[in-house]
Motif scaffolding. Structure first.
Motif, short mmCIF file in Angstrom:
data_model
loop_
_atom_site.label_atom_id
_atom_site.label_comp_id
_atom_site.label_asym_id
_atom_site.label_seq_id
_atom_site.Cartn_x
_atom_site.Cartn_y
_atom_site.Cartn_z
N LEU A 14 -3.21 68.05 -53.71
CA LEU A 14 -4.06 67.30 -54.62
C LEU A 14 -3.24 66.53 -55.65
O LEU A 14 -3.52 65.36 -55.96
CB LEU A 14 -5.03 68.26 -55.32
N PHE A 15 -2.20 67.17 -56.18
CA PHE A 15 -1.35 66.51 -57.18
C PHE A 15 -0.61 65.32 -56.57
O PHE A 15 -0.54 64.24 -57.19
CB PHE A 15 -0.36 67.53 -57.74
N VAL A 16 -0.07 65.48 -55.37
CA VAL A 16 0.66 64.39 -54.72
C VAL A 16 -0.28 63.23 -54.39
O VAL A 16 0.05 62.06 -54.60
CB VAL A 16 1.36 64.91 -53.46
N THR A 17 -1.48 63.56 -53.90
CA THR A 17 -2.45 62.52 -53.58
C THR A 17 -2.89 61.77 -54.82
O THR A 17 -3.01 60.53 -54.82
CB THR A 17 -3.67 63.13 -52.87
N PHE A 18 -3.12 62.50 -55.90
CA PHE A 18 -3.53 61.84 -57.15
C PHE A 18 -2.41 60.95 -57.68
O PHE A 18 -2.66 59.84 -58.18
CB PHE A 18 -3.90 62.89 -58.19
N GLY A 19 -1.16 61.40 -57.58
CA GLY A 19 -0.03 60.57 -58.00
C GLY A 19 0.08 59.30 -57.18
O GLY A 19 0.33 58.21 -57.72
N GLY A 20 -0.12 59.41 -55.86
CA GLY A 20 -0.11 58.22 -55.02
C GLY A 20 -1.24 57.27 -55.34
O GLY A 20 -1.07 56.04 -55.31
N LEU A 21 -2.42 57.83 -55.67
CA LEU A 21 -3.58 56.99 -56.03
C LEU A 21 -3.31 56.21 -57.31
O LEU A 21 -3.59 55.01 -57.39
CB LEU A 21 -4.82 57.87 -56.18
N THR A 90 -10.79 54.87 -50.91
CA THR A 90 -10.58 56.06 -50.08
C THR A 90 -9.69 57.09 -50.80
O THR A 90 -9.90 58.30 -50.64
CB THR A 90 -9.93 55.66 -48.76
N GLY A 91 -8.73 56.62 -51.58
CA GLY A 91 -7.90 57.56 -52.34
C GLY A 91 -8.70 58.31 -53.39
O GLY A 91 -8.52 59.52 -53.58
N GLY A 92 -9.60 57.60 -54.08
CA GLY A 92 -10.46 58.27 -55.06
C GLY A 92 -11.39 59.27 -54.40
O GLY A 92 -11.60 60.38 -54.92
N LEU A 93 -11.94 58.91 -53.24
CA LEU A 93 -12.80 59.86 -52.51
C LEU A 93 -12.01 61.07 -52.05
O LEU A 93 -12.53 62.19 -52.05
CB LEU A 93 -13.44 59.15 -51.31
N ALA A 94 -10.76 60.87 -51.64
CA ALA A 94 -9.93 61.99 -51.20
C ALA A 94 -9.73 63.01 -52.32
O ALA A 94 -9.79 64.22 -52.09
CB ALA A 94 -8.58 61.48 -50.70
N VAL A 95 -9.51 62.51 -53.54
CA VAL A 95 -9.33 63.42 -54.67
C VAL A 95 -10.63 64.13 -55.00
O VAL A 95 -10.65 65.36 -55.26
CB VAL A 95 -8.81 62.64 -55.89
N LEU A 96 -11.76 63.42 -54.98
CA LEU A 96 -13.05 64.03 -55.32
C LEU A 96 -13.49 65.04 -54.26
O LEU A 96 -14.00 66.12 -54.59
CB LEU A 96 -14.11 62.94 -55.48
N VAL A 97 -13.29 64.71 -52.99
CA VAL A 97 -13.72 65.60 -51.91
C VAL A 97 -12.88 66.87 -51.87
O VAL A 97 -13.35 67.93 -51.47
CB VAL A 97 -13.65 64.84 -50.56
N ALA A 98 -11.63 66.77 -52.33
CA ALA A 98 -10.74 67.93 -52.26
C ALA A 98 -11.15 69.04 -53.22
O ALA A 98 -10.89 70.22 -52.95
CB ALA A 98 -9.30 67.51 -52.54
N PHE A 99 -11.78 68.70 -54.34
CA PHE A 99 -12.11 69.71 -55.35
C PHE A 99 -13.00 70.83 -54.82
O PHE A 99 -12.71 72.01 -55.05
CB PHE A 99 -12.75 69.04 -56.57
N LEU A 176 0.79 58.92 -50.56
CA LEU A 176 -0.55 59.25 -50.08
C LEU A 176 -0.51 59.87 -48.67
O LEU A 176 -1.26 60.81 -48.38
CB LEU A 176 -1.42 58.00 -50.08
N LEU A 177 0.36 59.37 -47.82
CA LEU A 177 0.51 59.97 -46.49
C LEU A 177 1.03 61.40 -46.58
O LEU A 177 0.57 62.29 -45.86
CB LEU A 177 1.45 59.12 -45.64
N ILE A 178 1.98 61.62 -47.48
CA ILE A 178 2.50 62.98 -47.67
C ILE A 178 1.41 63.90 -48.22
O ILE A 178 1.27 65.05 -47.79
CB ILE A 178 3.72 62.95 -48.60
N GLY A 179 0.61 63.39 -49.16
CA GLY A 179 -0.48 64.20 -49.70
C GLY A 179 -1.49 64.59 -48.64
O GLY A 179 -1.95 65.74 -48.59
N GLY A 180 -1.85 63.65 -47.75
CA GLY A 180 -2.76 63.99 -46.66
C GLY A 180 -2.18 65.01 -45.72
O GLY A 180 -2.88 65.92 -45.25
N THR A 181 -0.89 64.89 -45.43
CA THR A 181 -0.23 65.87 -44.56
C THR A 181 -0.22 67.26 -45.19
O THR A 181 -0.42 68.27 -44.50
CB THR A 181 1.21 65.41 -44.26
N LEU A 182 0.00 67.32 -46.49
CA LEU A 182 -0.02 68.61 -47.18
C LEU A 182 -1.40 69.26 -47.14
O LEU A 182 -1.51 70.49 -47.08
CB LEU A 182 0.44 68.43 -48.63
N PHE A 183 -2.46 68.46 -47.16
CA PHE A 183 -3.80 69.01 -47.01
C PHE A 183 -3.96 69.68 -45.65
O PHE A 183 -4.54 70.78 -45.54
CB PHE A 183 -4.86 67.93 -47.20
#
Length: 218
Positions: A14-21, A90-99, A176-183
């Protein structure tokens, strides 16, 4: 790797994805996608972005002007605007959906399958956001290189070069690609943690296995 738990991996993703966003959002509005420095007039420096064109002079400083018409923009900038908008969405949705899918969050508590689905969806959205960030930056970079080495362009005329926003865009897309992979890794770690424990390998169990094998042979 004892401290690398599923909960820590989820929050890292989540932190990596938010940083990429955030980096992608800053890249979108920076007027530093392309720079132009003229040898004939070294006092002026031009900067171009998706929404503004700026000029820097020592006397006045930085002056920016928005593009008057979207249809008047080159095709690469029009496509880049659309793709960057998709990336931010899509990046904002990824952060919201992850919570709701995070461990320790009360939402959807007790529904592990639903939480797992949220994390998978967040990983997919992060990948889409990363690809739609890398695509416009690469498109603008390609057109810049083609125009820079165009033989039909007079040698006296200055040519556009890469700006700082291009590199921040590539960094944001990869993040963002790394954040998705970490999920996805967090989901796999959660599935592994939910597996039933293997039977203890005690001497009594070993003796019983040997007796069972002897009985089968007889």
């Amino acid at each position: 790797m004892v401290f690398l738990t599923t909960k820590i991996m989820q929050r890292t993703a989540l932190f990596v994805t938010f940083g990429g966003l955030v980096t992608s959002l800053i890249t979108m509005f920076l007027p530093l996608w392309k720079t132009l420095n003229s040898e004939l007039n070294e006092v002026e420096n031009w900067y171009s972005g998706l929404f503004h064109t700026c000029i820097f002079t020592e006397e006045v400083g930085v002056q920016c002007k928005a593009y008057e018409s979207i249809l008047a923009l080159p095709m690469d900038l029009q496509v880049s605007r659309v793709l960057m908008s998709v990336s931010i969405g899509t990046g904002g949705l990824a952060v919201l959906v992850a919570f709701p899918g995070l461990e320790g969050v009360e939402l959807c508590s007790g529904q592990q399958g639903l939480k797992k689905g949220f994390l998978i969806l967040s990983g997919v959205l992060s990948w889409v956001s990363g690809l739609t960030t890398l695509a416009p930056v690469s498109i603008v970079a390609y057109t810049t290189v083609v125009e820079f080495w165009d033989d039909n362009w007079p040698d006296v005329m200055p040519r556009w070069e890469f700006g700082e926003a291009m590199f921040s865009g590539w960094f944001a897309g990869l993040t963002l690609l790394i954040g998705g992979t970490l999920f996805f890794i967090a989901v796999c770690m959660g599935d592994y943690d939910q597996q039933p424990p293997s039977p203890p390998n005690t001497p009594q169990v070993k003796q019983r296995r040997k007796q069972y094998l002897k009985t089968e042979v007889l």
